[in-house]
Design a protein around this motif. Structure first.
Motif, PDB file in Angstrom:
ATOM      1  N   ALA A  78     -19.820  51.621  70.939  1.00 49.51           N
ATOM      2  CA  ALA A  78     -18.178  51.404  71.272  1.00 49.51           C
ATOM      3  C   ALA A  78     -17.798  52.014  69.883  1.00 49.51           C
ATOM      4  O   ALA A  78     -16.500  52.525  70.021  1.00 49.51           O
ATOM      5  CB  ALA A  78     -18.182  49.811  71.017  1.00 49.51           C
ATOM      6  N   VAL A  79     -18.283  52.142  68.741  1.00 47.70           N
ATOM      7  CA  VAL A  79     -17.643  52.758  67.546  1.00 47.70           C
ATOM      8  C   VAL A  79     -17.471  54.168  67.837  1.00 47.70           C
ATOM      9  O   VAL A  79     -16.602  54.836  67.474  1.00 47.70           O
ATOM     10  CB  VAL A  79     -18.649  52.224  66.261  1.00 47.70           C
ATOM     11  N   ALA A  80     -18.800  54.670  68.388  1.00 42.09           N
ATOM     12  CA  ALA A  80     -18.444  56.034  68.845  1.00 42.09           C
ATOM     13  C   ALA A  80     -17.585  56.607  69.792  1.00 42.09           C
ATOM     14  O   ALA A  80     -16.657  57.571  69.679  1.00 42.09           O
ATOM     15  CB  ALA A  80     -19.832  56.550  69.518  1.00 42.09           C
ATOM     16  N   VAL A  81     -17.348  55.664  70.707  1.00 40.49           N
ATOM     17  CA  VAL A  81     -16.190  55.839  71.876  1.00 40.49           C
ATOM     18  C   VAL A  81     -14.656  55.548  70.946  1.00 40.49           C
ATOM     19  O   VAL A  81     -13.943  56.505  71.343  1.00 40.49           O
ATOM     20  CB  VAL A  81     -16.363  54.840  72.776  1.00 40.49           C
ATOM     21  N   TRP A  82     -14.655  54.779  70.307  1.00 36.65           N
ATOM     22  CA  TRP A  82     -13.298  54.682  69.468  1.00 36.65           C
ATOM     23  C   TRP A  82     -13.017  55.730  68.619  1.00 36.65           C
ATOM     24  O   TRP A  82     -11.997  56.136  68.534  1.00 36.65           O
ATOM     25  CB  TRP A  82     -13.557  53.272  68.633  1.00 36.65           C
ATOM     26  N   THR A  83     -14.052  56.276  67.937  1.00 32.98           N
ATOM     27  CA  THR A  83     -13.777  57.386  66.824  1.00 32.98           C
ATOM     28  C   THR A  83     -13.533  58.593  67.580  1.00 32.98           C
ATOM     29  O   THR A  83     -12.530  59.143  67.279  1.00 32.98           O
ATOM     30  CB  THR A  83     -15.213  57.544  66.125  1.00 32.98           C
ATOM     31  N   THR A  84     -14.179  58.931  68.851  1.00 28.33           N
ATOM     32  CA  THR A  84     -13.911  60.058  69.563  1.00 28.33           C
ATOM     33  C   THR A  84     -12.466  59.844  70.295  1.00 28.33           C
ATOM     34  O   THR A  84     -11.871  60.753  70.441  1.00 28.33           O
ATOM     35  CB  THR A  84     -14.932  60.290  70.653  1.00 28.33           C
ATOM     36  N   GLY A  85     -12.152  58.624  70.535  1.00 30.62           N
ATOM     37  CA  GLY A  85     -10.777  58.398  70.988  1.00 30.62           C
ATOM     38  C   GLY A  85      -9.814  58.621  70.203  1.00 30.62           C
ATOM     39  O   GLY A  85      -8.725  59.100  70.580  1.00 30.62           O
ATOM     40  N   LEU A  86      -9.983  58.407  68.848  1.00 25.55           N
ATOM     41  CA  LEU A  86      -9.088  58.655  67.780  1.00 25.55           C
ATOM     42  C   LEU A  86      -8.757  60.193  67.647  1.00 25.55           C
ATOM     43  O   LEU A  86      -7.523  60.600  67.646  1.00 25.55           O
ATOM     44  CB  LEU A  86      -9.395  57.894  66.474  1.00 25.55           C
ATOM     45  N   PHE A  87      -9.801  60.753  67.783  1.00 19.35           N
ATOM     46  CA  PHE A  87      -9.557  62.287  67.727  1.00 19.35           C
ATOM     47  C   PHE A  87      -8.829  62.851  68.886  1.00 19.35           C
ATOM     48  O   PHE A  87      -8.139  63.640  68.778  1.00 19.35           O
ATOM     49  CB  PHE A  87     -11.042  63.089  67.812  1.00 19.35           C
ATOM     50  N   CYS A  88      -9.123  62.220  70.220  1.00 23.06           N
ATOM     51  CA  CYS A  88      -8.339  62.625  71.280  1.00 23.06           C
ATOM     52  C   CYS A  88      -7.009  62.226  71.138  1.00 23.06           C
ATOM     53  O   CYS A  88      -6.018  62.926  71.881  1.00 23.06           O
ATOM     54  CB  CYS A  88      -8.961  62.151  72.525  1.00 23.06           C
ATOM     55  N   LEU A  89      -6.658  61.036  70.569  1.00 22.87           N
ATOM     56  CA  LEU A  89      -5.316  60.833  70.442  1.00 22.87           C
ATOM     57  C   LEU A  89      -4.456  61.623  69.830  1.00 22.87           C
ATOM     58  O   LEU A  89      -3.173  61.995  69.874  1.00 22.87           O
ATOM     59  CB  LEU A  89      -5.442  59.332  69.541  1.00 22.87           C
ATOM     60  N   SER A  90      -5.134  62.554  68.575  1.00 23.33           N
ATOM     61  CA  SER A  90      -4.281  63.511  68.151  1.00 23.33           C
ATOM     62  C   SER A  90      -3.840  64.615  68.705  1.00 23.33           C
ATOM     63  O   SER A  90      -3.002  65.332  68.454  1.00 23.33           O
ATOM     64  CB  SER A  90      -5.367  63.963  66.969  1.00 23.33           C
ATOM     65  N   LEU A  91      -4.384  64.733  70.058  1.00 19.36           N
ATOM     66  CA  LEU A  91      -3.811  65.829  71.174  1.00 19.36           C
ATOM     67  C   LEU A  91      -2.397  65.477  71.676  1.00 19.36           C
ATOM     68  O   LEU A  91      -1.827  66.236  71.925  1.00 19.36           O
ATOM     69  CB  LEU A  91      -4.808  65.849  72.104  1.00 19.36           C
ATOM     70  N   LEU A  92      -2.110  63.961  71.495  1.00 16.70           N
ATOM     71  CA  LEU A  92      -1.145  63.545  72.152  1.00 16.70           C
ATOM     72  C   LEU A  92      -0.039  63.068  71.340  1.00 16.70           C
ATOM     73  O   LEU A  92       1.379  63.231  71.475  1.00 16.70           O
ATOM     74  CB  LEU A  92      -1.469  62.224  73.178  1.00 16.70           C
ATOM     75  N   LEU A  93      -0.296  62.461  70.063  1.00 17.09           N
ATOM     76  CA  LEU A  93       0.765  62.087  69.215  1.00 17.09           C
ATOM     77  C   LEU A  93       0.758  63.084  67.875  1.00 17.09           C
ATOM     78  O   LEU A  93      -0.308  63.631  67.685  1.00 17.09           O
ATOM     79  CB  LEU A  93       0.264  60.437  68.595  1.00 17.09           C
TER      80      LEU A  93
END
Length: 252
Positions: free
Chosen positions: A72-87
């Motif tokens: 879940a930590v890996a998913v969260w961390t990768t999700g934050l990286f992906c969030l940088s594409l939108l914000l």
């Protein structure tokens, strides 16, 4: 983050989400086989008369599903990286700290509950197994016939997806390799997967459920540690975001 290759990052997110989906679905994908014949054979070996046994199924174990706590930590961390594409960096900086704090608290609470559940189950397992002959038979009926082969296939798939996740992150941004926290997370989740497979192969099949539960306990503790790390790490980001917001609100 420099030249971020978006397709590789999105594929990395897909890989780690698929990995955690397999782990969470392990209970449905393994187990459920008929263990009645094996139970009757064990009763004969213990020289205990046992009538017709039906409806006894092989357990799926907790180890593989508990890997999801770490991942879940890996998913969260990768999700934050992906969030940088939108914000934008400014918006992400304000949101990331608070969101990580909430996620860390949830992860800690879930890990604590999971740790307690696994500990109680492990205590029951060991108590029954040592209470021969009838306690041992009860243990065999519930946990004595672990589907090692099916679990190995799932863990192999999970390991492949995690390796793909790590490789795709590097392909997306080679400088991710300089992120010590990310490297530690990758090594942690890969090591946990390999260790669980090792535990499944270490002892005879009737004892695999016990070692699988020990692995689940370890994974809950590892997830708890990562939750604390994220909790502590989110505080500076929150403080920084508050200061920036205060400075913008008071231009004087």
């Amino acid at each position: 983050m420099g030249e971020l290759r978006k397709p590789f990052l999105l594929l990395a997110m897909l890989a780690v989400v698929l990995a955690i989906a397999v782990e969470l679905g392990a209970g449905l994908l393994t187990g459920g086989g008929d263990a009645g014949a094996a139970l009757r054979d064990s009763a004969g070996a213990l020289d205990v008369e046992l009538g017709e046994v039906s409806g006894v199924t092989e357990p799926s174990g907790r180890g593989t599903s508990y890997l999801a706590l770490v991942d879940a930590v890996a998913v969260w961390t990768t999700g934050l990286f992906c969030l940088s594409l939108l914000l934008s960096d400014r918006v992400q900086g304000r949101v990331q700290g608070v969101a990580t704090l909430v996620f860390a608290i949830v992860l800690i609470l879930v890990s604590l509950v999971a740790l307690l559940v696994a500990f109680v189950e492990l205590s029951v397992m060991v108590s029954l197994f040592l209470a021969a002959p009838f306690g041992t038979l009860a243990y065999l009926a519930l946990w004595g016939f672990f589907p090692v082969g099916e679990a190995a296939l799932l863990l192999g798939l999970v390991l492949l997806l995690k390796l793909a996740w790590a490789g795709l992150l590097l392909a997306a941004q080679p400088r991710f390799a300089q992120n010590k926290g990310l490297v530690a997370l990758v090594l942690t989740t890969l090591l946990c997967t390999v260790v669980l497979e090792f535990l499944h192969r270490l002892v005879p099949v009737i004892l695999v459920s016990i070692l699988d539960d020990i692995g689940a306990l370890v994974f809950a503790v590892v997830a708890l540690v990562w939750g604390v790390v994220l909790l502590v790490g989110s505080i500076p980001a929150i403080v920084k975001a508050v200061r920036v917001t205060g400075a913008l609100a008071d231009p004087s």
